[in-house]
Design a protein around this motif. Structure first.
Motif, PDB file in Angstrom:
ATOM      1  N   CYS A 166       0.876  -1.174   0.000  1.00 26.49           N
ATOM      2  CA  CYS A 166       0.000   0.000   0.000  1.00 26.49           C
ATOM      3  C   CYS A 166       0.916   1.227   0.000  1.00 26.49           C
ATOM      4  O   CYS A 166       1.461   1.598   1.050  1.00 26.49           O
ATOM      5  CB  CYS A 166      -0.897   0.012   1.227  1.00 26.49           C
ATOM      6  SG  CYS A 166      -1.778  -1.525   1.555  1.00 26.49           S
ATOM      7  N   ASP A 168       1.434   5.101  -0.320  1.00 25.07           N
ATOM      8  CA  ASP A 168       0.631   6.320  -0.169  1.00 25.07           C
ATOM      9  C   ASP A 168       1.531   7.540  -0.293  1.00 25.07           C
ATOM     10  O   ASP A 168       2.200   7.941   0.658  1.00 25.07           O
ATOM     11  CB  ASP A 168      -0.070   6.307   1.191  1.00 25.07           C
ATOM     12  CG  ASP A 168      -1.110   7.425   1.314  1.00 25.07           C
ATOM     13  OD1 ASP A 168      -1.177   8.284   0.403  1.00 25.07           O
ATOM     14  OD2 ASP A 168      -1.843   7.444   2.321  1.00 25.07           O
ATOM     15  N   ARG A 170       0.169  10.483  -1.450  1.00 23.63           N
ATOM     16  CA  ARG A 170      -0.744  11.636  -1.552  1.00 23.63           C
ATOM     17  C   ARG A 170      -0.238  12.863  -0.799  1.00 23.63           C
ATOM     18  O   ARG A 170      -0.261  13.976  -1.341  1.00 23.63           O
ATOM     19  CB  ARG A 170      -2.134  11.246  -1.044  1.00 23.63           C
ATOM     20  CG  ARG A 170      -2.852  10.186  -1.855  1.00 23.63           C
ATOM     21  CD  ARG A 170      -4.103   9.729  -1.123  1.00 23.63           C
ATOM     22  NE  ARG A 170      -3.786   9.257   0.224  1.00 23.63           N
ATOM     23  CZ  ARG A 170      -4.601   9.362   1.280  1.00 23.63           C
ATOM     24  NH1 ARG A 170      -5.783   9.939   1.135  1.00 23.63           N
ATOM     25  NH2 ARG A 170      -4.229   8.893   2.450  1.00 23.63           N
ATOM     26  N   VAL A 194      -3.904   5.120  -4.209  1.00 20.38           N
ATOM     27  CA  VAL A 194      -3.656   4.182  -3.121  1.00 20.38           C
ATOM     28  C   VAL A 194      -4.610   3.002  -3.284  1.00 20.38           C
ATOM     29  O   VAL A 194      -5.824   3.174  -3.183  1.00 20.38           O
ATOM     30  CB  VAL A 194      -3.868   4.839  -1.743  1.00 20.38           C
ATOM     31  CG1 VAL A 194      -3.555   3.842  -0.628  1.00 20.38           C
ATOM     32  CG2 VAL A 194      -2.999   6.079  -1.617  1.00 20.38           C
ATOM     33  N   TYR A 220      -4.075  12.787   6.187  1.00 23.45           N
ATOM     34  CA  TYR A 220      -3.700  11.656   5.339  1.00 23.45           C
ATOM     35  C   TYR A 220      -3.453  10.399   6.160  1.00 23.45           C
ATOM     36  O   TYR A 220      -3.670   9.282   5.683  1.00 23.45           O
ATOM     37  CB  TYR A 220      -2.454  12.012   4.522  1.00 23.45           C
ATOM     38  CG  TYR A 220      -2.681  13.170   3.583  1.00 23.45           C
ATOM     39  CD1 TYR A 220      -3.365  12.991   2.382  1.00 23.45           C
ATOM     40  CD2 TYR A 220      -2.236  14.448   3.908  1.00 23.45           C
ATOM     41  CE1 TYR A 220      -3.597  14.057   1.522  1.00 23.45           C
ATOM     42  CE2 TYR A 220      -2.454  15.520   3.052  1.00 23.45           C
ATOM     43  CZ  TYR A 220      -3.136  15.319   1.866  1.00 23.45           C
ATOM     44  OH  TYR A 220      -3.373  16.366   1.017  1.00 23.45           O
TER      45      TYR A 220
END
Length: 283
Positions: A166, A168, A170, A194, A220
């Motif tokens: 995963c 991430d 962002r 994601v 986040y």
């Protein structure tokens, strides 16, 4: 070392800005392993250490510590997993002194590794030693479009009980690139959605690339808190790796994350890190 119901770590075990924040110890790795129970072994992506160096590393960490080593670039990027059996054997033989503290090996595949290469991935995974676990990180856009390619990828990983990383990024790409470390991170890290793929008997792996402004990461991190708490409640032992554009600030983000998770997971301890002390200027 803190007893944690999950694995928490950084992309490295030493950084000049971490001076004084870790408990005393005979080496940087020993100090790091008294707070964190895992680390990304990014160095193996570029060069394989010697067996002697691996023996030294093993002597510096407790039995509950886990290394998440990357497969070498020559295997994942240069060969795209084709005809790499001898290279894999050499790599694993060299790292053998650390085998009792292996976490899942990180197979990070480049954007050039597309749907047409999936057969290489299945052959590669099927030929790994049974005792070795692996987690796979994809970069090709087709594996994030929820179409046929991603369905084929996810099905093949589930069949083999292999977790998909995963990733991430962002918060990183939400930041204005006003400093060099953020600009550099945005150049090097992929900007991808994601996607989470739970696998029944595999421990999830999350790689979180933070916003350079610490407090901006709260929104986040928030969705990961209940997900991580649920994984822990299910008896899994997930991995959470904390990155920052400037990894000298990774400890502060790790403390923020641990504080948020403590609100959901009873009896989770605070991290044993000293506070960051800003050095006063000379003038």
């Amino acid at each position: 070392m803190l007893s944690l119901p999950y694995y928490l770590g950084c992309p490295q075990w030493q950084h000049p800005d971490w001076q004084g924040r870790l408990p005393a110890g005979p080496s940087s790795l020993a100090q790091y392993s008294r707070v964190f129970n895992t680390v990304e072994g990014n160095t193996t992506f570029y060069a394989t250490p010697t067996s002697a160096q691996c023996e030294v590393w093993r002597s510096q960490v407790p039995e509950c510590f886990r290394f998440l080593f990357k497969f070498p670039r020559e295997i994942s990027h240069d060969a795209l997993l084709a005809r790499t059996d001898s290279q894999v054997r050499r790599f694993l033989t060299t790292l053998a002194p650390l085998q009792d503290v292996f976490g899942p090996f990180l197979l990070q595949l480049p954007a050039a590794f597309g749907p047409q290469h999936l057969a290489n991935l299945w052959r590669f995974l099927d030929r790994l030693p049974d005792a070795l676990t692996c987690t796979v990180e994809m970069r090709h856009p087709a594996f994030f479009e929820k179409g046929e390619a991603e369905r084929a990828l996810n099905q093949g990983l589930r069949e083999r009980e292999v977790a998909r990383v995963c990733f991430d990024s962002r918060p990183l790409f939400a930041a204005d690139p006003v400093d060099e470390s953020t600009r550099d991170a945005q150049r090097k890290k992929p900007k991808l959605p994601v996607h989470v793929l739970p696998v029944a008997r595999a421990n999830p792996v999350v790689r979180f690339i933070g916003h350079p402004e610490l407090e901006a990461n709260r929104e986040y991190l928030a969705p990961w808190v209940p997900r991580m708490a649920n994984w822990i409640a299910e008896g899994r032992k997930p991995y959470m790796f904390i990155h920052m554009p400037d990894n000298g600030k990774a400890f502060s983000l790790a403390q923020l994350w641990q504080g948020l998770l403590r609100e959901k997971v009873p009896d989770l301890p605070e991290l044993g890190l000293a506070h960051q002390v800003d050095q006063p200027g000379l003038f």
